[in-house]
Design a protein around this motif. Structure first.
Motif, PDB file in Angstrom:
ATOM      1  N   PRO A 176      16.775  30.844  37.883  1.00 37.21           N
ATOM      2  CA  PRO A 176      15.910  31.674  38.749  1.00 37.21           C
ATOM      3  C   PRO A 176      14.417  31.439  38.495  1.00 37.21           C
ATOM      4  O   PRO A 176      13.621  31.413  39.441  1.00 37.21           O
ATOM      5  CB  PRO A 176      16.318  33.113  38.380  1.00 37.21           C
ATOM      6  N   PHE A 177      14.051  31.277  37.230  1.00 34.06           N
ATOM      7  CA  PHE A 177      12.653  30.985  36.903  1.00 34.06           C
ATOM      8  C   PHE A 177      12.219  29.677  37.560  1.00 34.06           C
ATOM      9  O   PHE A 177      11.133  29.586  38.152  1.00 34.06           O
ATOM     10  CB  PHE A 177      12.491  30.896  35.380  1.00 34.06           C
ATOM     11  N   TRP A 178      13.063  28.679  37.465  1.00 34.60           N
ATOM     12  CA  TRP A 178      12.751  27.359  38.011  1.00 34.60           C
ATOM     13  C   TRP A 178      12.557  27.428  39.528  1.00 34.60           C
ATOM     14  O   TRP A 178      11.655  26.804  40.079  1.00 34.60           O
ATOM     15  CB  TRP A 178      13.873  26.388  37.659  1.00 34.60           C
ATOM     16  N   ALA A 179      13.407  28.218  40.193  1.00 36.61           N
ATOM     17  CA  ALA A 179      13.348  28.298  41.659  1.00 36.61           C
ATOM     18  C   ALA A 179      12.144  29.102  42.142  1.00 36.61           C
ATOM     19  O   ALA A 179      11.550  28.778  43.174  1.00 36.61           O
ATOM     20  CB  ALA A 179      14.642  28.919  42.189  1.00 36.61           C
ATOM     21  N   LYS A 180      11.755  30.145  41.391  1.00 35.79           N
ATOM     22  CA  LYS A 180      10.689  31.034  41.847  1.00 35.79           C
ATOM     23  C   LYS A 180       9.308  30.608  41.366  1.00 35.79           C
ATOM     24  O   LYS A 180       8.327  30.787  42.077  1.00 35.79           O
ATOM     25  CB  LYS A 180      10.968  32.466  41.375  1.00 35.79           C
ATOM     26  N   ARG A 181       9.215  30.035  40.178  1.00 40.38           N
ATOM     27  CA  ARG A 181       7.906  29.793  39.570  1.00 40.38           C
ATOM     28  C   ARG A 181       7.467  28.340  39.642  1.00 40.38           C
ATOM     29  O   ARG A 181       6.375  28.011  39.190  1.00 40.38           O
ATOM     30  CB  ARG A 181       7.910  30.245  38.102  1.00 40.38           C
ATOM     31  N   THR A 182       8.315  27.451  40.156  1.00 40.82           N
ATOM     32  CA  THR A 182       7.929  26.054  40.321  1.00 40.82           C
ATOM     33  C   THR A 182       8.159  25.636  41.768  1.00 40.82           C
ATOM     34  O   THR A 182       8.753  26.383  42.558  1.00 40.82           O
ATOM     35  CB  THR A 182       8.720  25.119  39.380  1.00 40.82           C
ATOM     36  N   CYS A 183       7.707  24.436  42.102  1.00 40.34           N
ATOM     37  CA  CYS A 183       7.882  23.912  43.465  1.00 40.34           C
ATOM     38  C   CYS A 183       9.077  22.962  43.568  1.00 40.34           C
ATOM     39  O   CYS A 183       9.222  22.266  44.571  1.00 40.34           O
ATOM     40  CB  CYS A 183       6.614  23.175  43.901  1.00 40.34           C
ATOM     41  N   MET A 184       9.927  22.933  42.542  1.00 39.26           N
ATOM     42  CA  MET A 184      11.023  21.957  42.507  1.00 39.26           C
ATOM     43  C   MET A 184      12.336  22.494  43.047  1.00 39.26           C
ATOM     44  O   MET A 184      13.324  21.766  43.120  1.00 39.26           O
ATOM     45  CB  MET A 184      11.211  21.446  41.075  1.00 39.26           C
ATOM     46  N   GLY A 185      12.381  23.783  43.389  1.00 40.80           N
ATOM     47  CA  GLY A 185      13.618  24.329  43.932  1.00 40.80           C
ATOM     48  C   GLY A 185      14.642  24.625  42.857  1.00 40.80           C
ATOM     49  O   GLY A 185      14.308  25.055  41.745  1.00 40.80           O
ATOM     50  N   ASN A 186      15.901  24.380  43.179  1.00 38.79           N
ATOM     51  CA  ASN A 186      16.995  24.689  42.267  1.00 38.79           C
ATOM     52  C   ASN A 186      17.008  23.758  41.064  1.00 38.79           C
ATOM     53  O   ASN A 186      16.638  22.585  41.163  1.00 38.79           O
ATOM     54  CB  ASN A 186      18.340  24.599  43.001  1.00 38.79           C
ATOM     55  N   LEU A 187      17.466  24.288  39.943  1.00 36.69           N
ATOM     56  CA  LEU A 187      17.564  23.520  38.699  1.00 36.69           C
ATOM     57  C   LEU A 187      18.994  23.010  38.543  1.00 36.69           C
ATOM     58  O   LEU A 187      19.917  23.795  38.317  1.00 36.69           O
ATOM     59  CB  LEU A 187      17.183  24.402  37.518  1.00 36.69           C
ATOM     60  N   PRO A 188      19.223  21.706  38.658  1.00 36.96           N
ATOM     61  CA  PRO A 188      20.586  21.171  38.546  1.00 36.96           C
ATOM     62  C   PRO A 188      21.162  21.368  37.140  1.00 36.96           C
ATOM     63  O   PRO A 188      20.425  21.448  36.152  1.00 36.96           O
ATOM     64  CB  PRO A 188      20.401  19.677  38.860  1.00 36.96           C
ATOM     65  N   LYS A 189      22.482  21.440  37.055  1.00 33.42           N
ATOM     66  CA  LYS A 189      23.142  21.596  35.761  1.00 33.42           C
ATOM     67  C   LYS A 189      22.893  20.386  34.862  1.00 33.42           C
ATOM     68  O   LYS A 189      22.824  20.514  33.641  1.00 33.42           O
ATOM     69  CB  LYS A 189      24.638  21.811  35.958  1.00 33.42           C
ATOM     70  N   GLU A 190      22.784  19.203  35.485  1.00 34.07           N
ATOM     71  CA  GLU A 190      22.506  18.009  34.687  1.00 34.07           C
ATOM     72  C   GLU A 190      21.152  18.115  33.992  1.00 34.07           C
ATOM     73  O   GLU A 190      20.986  17.672  32.848  1.00 34.07           O
ATOM     74  CB  GLU A 190      22.539  16.764  35.577  1.00 34.07           C
ATOM     75  N   ALA A 191      20.180  18.728  34.682  1.00 36.64           N
ATOM     76  CA  ALA A 191      18.859  18.910  34.080  1.00 36.64           C
ATOM     77  C   ALA A 191      18.928  19.886  32.911  1.00 36.64           C
ATOM     78  O   ALA A 191      18.270  19.697  31.875  1.00 36.64           O
ATOM     79  CB  ALA A 191      17.869  19.406  35.128  1.00 36.64           C
ATOM     80  N   ILE A 192      19.738  20.940  33.046  1.00 40.17           N
ATOM     81  CA  ILE A 192      19.908  21.900  31.948  1.00 40.17           C
ATOM     82  C   ILE A 192      20.523  21.209  30.734  1.00 40.17           C
ATOM     83  O   ILE A 192      20.104  21.441  29.590  1.00 40.17           O
ATOM     84  CB  ILE A 192      20.774  23.086  32.409  1.00 40.17           C
ATOM     85  N   LYS A 193      21.505  20.345  30.965  1.00 41.58           N
ATOM     86  CA  LYS A 193      22.137  19.633  29.851  1.00 41.58           C
ATOM     87  C   LYS A 193      21.127  18.748  29.124  1.00 41.58           C
ATOM     88  O   LYS A 193      21.140  18.662  27.890  1.00 41.58           O
ATOM     89  CB  LYS A 193      23.309  18.794  30.375  1.00 41.58           C
ATOM     90  N   GLU A 194      20.257  18.083  29.873  1.00 40.83           N
ATOM     91  CA  GLU A 194      19.245  17.229  29.232  1.00 40.83           C
ATOM     92  C   GLU A 194      18.268  18.060  28.398  1.00 40.83           C
ATOM     93  O   GLU A 194      17.875  17.658  27.297  1.00 40.83           O
ATOM     94  CB  GLU A 194      18.485  16.433  30.289  1.00 40.83           C
ATOM     95  N   MET A 195      17.892  19.226  28.905  1.00 42.52           N
ATOM     96  CA  MET A 195      17.002  20.090  28.132  1.00 42.52           C
ATOM     97  C   MET A 195      17.686  20.599  26.869  1.00 42.52           C
ATOM     98  O   MET A 195      17.052  20.718  25.808  1.00 42.52           O
ATOM     99  CB  MET A 195      16.523  21.256  29.002  1.00 42.52           C
ATOM    100  N   MET A 196      18.992  20.866  26.954  1.00 39.44           N
ATOM    101  CA  MET A 196      19.731  21.312  25.768  1.00 39.44           C
ATOM    102  C   MET A 196      19.796  20.197  24.729  1.00 39.44           C
ATOM    103  O   MET A 196      19.711  20.457  23.514  1.00 39.44           O
ATOM    104  CB  MET A 196      21.133  21.771  26.169  1.00 39.44           C
ATOM    105  N   ILE A 197      19.941  18.959  25.182  1.00 45.79           N
ATOM    106  CA  ILE A 197      19.935  17.830  24.247  1.00 45.79           C
ATOM    107  C   ILE A 197      18.576  17.739  23.550  1.00 45.79           C
ATOM    108  O   ILE A 197      18.492  17.542  22.331  1.00 45.79           O
ATOM    109  CB  ILE A 197      20.260  16.519  24.996  1.00 45.79           C
ATOM    110  N   GLY A 198      17.498  17.876  24.328  1.00 44.19           N
ATOM    111  CA  GLY A 198      16.172  17.847  23.729  1.00 44.19           C
ATOM    112  C   GLY A 198      15.961  18.990  22.749  1.00 44.19           C
ATOM    113  O   GLY A 198      15.295  18.819  21.713  1.00 44.19           O
ATOM    114  N   PHE A 199      16.534  20.150  23.051  1.00 41.05           N
ATOM    115  CA  PHE A 199      16.446  21.305  22.151  1.00 41.05           C
ATOM    116  C   PHE A 199      17.114  20.993  20.814  1.00 41.05           C
ATOM    117  O   PHE A 199      16.556  21.260  19.741  1.00 41.05           O
ATOM    118  CB  PHE A 199      17.107  22.508  22.825  1.00 41.05           C
ATOM    119  N   LYS A 200      18.314  20.423  20.865  1.00 37.67           N
ATOM    120  CA  LYS A 200      19.041  20.110  19.625  1.00 37.67           C
ATOM    121  C   LYS A 200      18.349  19.014  18.833  1.00 37.67           C
ATOM    122  O   LYS A 200      18.296  19.064  17.594  1.00 37.67           O
ATOM    123  CB  LYS A 200      20.474  19.695  19.970  1.00 37.67           C
TER     124      LYS A 200
END
Length: 514
Positions: free
Chosen positions: A410-434
């Motif tokens: 929801p943050f990604w859709a409302k506060r950025t101009c990129m629209g919906n956040l794909p699940k693949e993008a979430i997985k990449e961010m989780m990899i970067g987090f680890k």
């Protein structure tokens, strides 16, 4: 090149004292305040010597030059103005004639004179040319005594003299169009993103560099914000505030775990660089800008910060690549460690601030990295519980999704101009987090954190540094170490192996007891 962008006096061109010679108004006024206290040269012939000019304050020298009809562009240093004043005397022979003084320039009592106060205001505050005001007074039937109270007994300015001076301007050496055409009252025309960033290192910039400050402008966002400064090699930022020490500590932590963040260093109160910064800001800032940067002018310590030329996450139109997404994951890990809720709302119930992530040349930069250590035990325990719950979910191989990461959509859709956040993008961010978690476990030991605190404490040598020490005392190394310990136990390989052995032992003990 950067020098060509900033102005002519940094490139290989005519000497600046030649470039800034403008038209000399034959009856130009001497706007010098009485405090200048310089009447004539040593010979009494009404000229200034080089020694006298060099002994003047910068602002008084500028007033003298303007009174002689010399145009001074932004960024002109004192030496160049001295040369221009001497050159005006005819070939730079070592002395300069003094301009005629007008009463309205020095006599502030005229603003209360009922007969001339209206015309005084047109001259002093309205900046109307003298010959226009003189013509208005004549056409409105003002007495000669009233006119003389403003203009004195010297010959009045005329339109003809103004026209002849315009020809002189055309004949003088003109400034190239690459110099920012900005007056002190129009700093809003300065766009930091149109200039390259100035290099930042541990060494202080020389006074000569700060004396060449072209323009300063406060950022439009933030409570204390930053001040963008245009120097010969590009733009850098100045920052102050009640959390400067905590933000410097956060930038050091970001560097330790390979998260990109603006470099910062401290300009101490007693150093020559600090004094030159203060003088440069006062010299170049407009009145409106001075109000905006009043905090900078009052602080005893200033942060000199790298300028990141890029675009905020909020304005990006497309989902960035895998490398950039993993860098965002590393920034989120940094936020978890420093308890920074003002970026992405992973474990915080707020709207977030995508402007605090800057995308520049394929790299995601974390801005405003203040370390926040809650003062109450209850708030510290609450944050530690959130971090533990997040790490337990991420360590569970059976979990198909992690609620905290899904809440970024929801943050990604409302506060950025990129629209919906794909699940693949979430997985990449989780990899970067680890990945960033592994670096934090390896680099941010309590011993190193304490060494960083002592280094920070030693930066400010000012005897009256209680304000600085109070900021440093707010950095709780044990609290930060507890967050890193949670990452070690749940996300690092050694911690997971130890945790697996501990759970196996507990299971065997339960069987035996049963």
């Amino acid at each position: 090149s950067a020098s060509a962008t900033v102005g002519p006096h940094f490139a290989k061109q005519e000497p600046l004292h030649v470039a800034i010679l403008g038209a000399c108004n034959a009856s130009s006024d001497d706007p010098r305040p009485k405090s200048m206290n310089i009447s004539t040269g040593p010979t009494g012939n009404g000229v200034y010597t080089r020694a006298q000019l060099e002994g003047m304050k910068y602002k008084d020298l500028k007033l003298l030059a303007k009174g002689m009809g010399i145009h001074i562009p932004l960024g002109a240093n004192k030496d160049a103005i001295v040369e221009a004043v001497l050159s005006r005397s005819g070939g730079g022979t070592g002395s300069a004639p003094q301009p005629t003084s007008r009463p309205w320039m020095t006599d502030s009592s005229l603003k209360t004179d009922p007969e001339v106060k209206r015309y005084y205001r047109l001259l002093k505050w309205g900046k109307m040319p003298e010959f226009n005001v003189y013509h208005i007074m004549e056409s409105e039937g003002c007495s000669k005594s009233a006119i003389q109270r403003l203009f004195g007994a010297a010959p009045p300015p005329t339109i003809e003299s103004k026209s002849s001076n315009s020809n002189a301007v055309q004949q003088s050496v003109q400034l190239p169009s690459t110099l920012p055409q900005m007056a002190r009252s129009r700093t809003e025309e300065f766009s930091p993103s149109s200039h390259p960033p100035h290099p930042i290192d541990e060494k202080a910039l020389t006074p000569e560099i700060w004396r060449k400050l072209v323009v300063a402008k406060k950022s439009e966002s933030g409570s204390s914000g930053v001040v963008f400064c245009l120097l010969p090699e590009g733009v850098l930022c100045l920052k102050s505030g009640s959390a400067l020490a905590e933000e410097m500590f956060g930038s050091w932590m970001a560097a330790a775990i390979d998260v990109a963040a603006p470099q910062m260093r401290l300009a101490q109160h007693k150093t020559s660089e600090y004094k030159e910064i203060q003088a440069a800001l006062k010299r170049t800032a407009s009145m409106g800008t001075r109000i905006g940067i009043s905090r900078i002018l009052q602080r005893r310590s200033l942060g000199v910060m790298e300028f990141i030329k890029g675009r905020p996450l909020a304005v990006l139109k497309e989902i960035p690549g895998k490398a950039a997404l993993r860098q965002i994951g590393g920034i989120i890990l940094l936020d978890v460690i420093i308890s920074n809720f003002d970026r992405l709302p992973l474990i915080w119930s707020n709207m977030g601030n995508p402007d605090n992530i800057m995308f520049s040349e394929g790299v995601m930069y974390a801005l405003d990295n203040r370390v926040i250590c809650p003062t109450s035990q209850q708030n510290r325990e609450r944050h530690l519980c959130k971090v533990k719950l997040l790490c337990e979910k991420m360590a569970d191989d059976k979990a198909t999704k992690v609620e905290e990461w899904e809440n970024l959509a929801p943050f990604w859709a409302k506060r950025t101009c990129m629209g919906n956040l794909p699940k693949e993008a979430i997985k990449e961010m989780m990899i970067g987090f680890k990945n960033a978690s592994d670096r934090a476990v390896a680099e941010l030991s309590k011993k190193r954190l304490r060494a960083m605190v002592e280094k920070l404490r030693g930066l400010n040598e000012d005897a009256g540094s209680k304000f600085w020490d109070d900021q440093i005392n707010g950095i709780n190394v044990d609290y930060i170490g507890s967050i890193v310990d949670i990452l070690r136990r749940h996300l690092s390989e050694d911690g997971q192996q130890n945790g697996g052995r501990e759970s196996k032992v507990r299971g065997e003990e339960e069987k035996l007891s049963g």
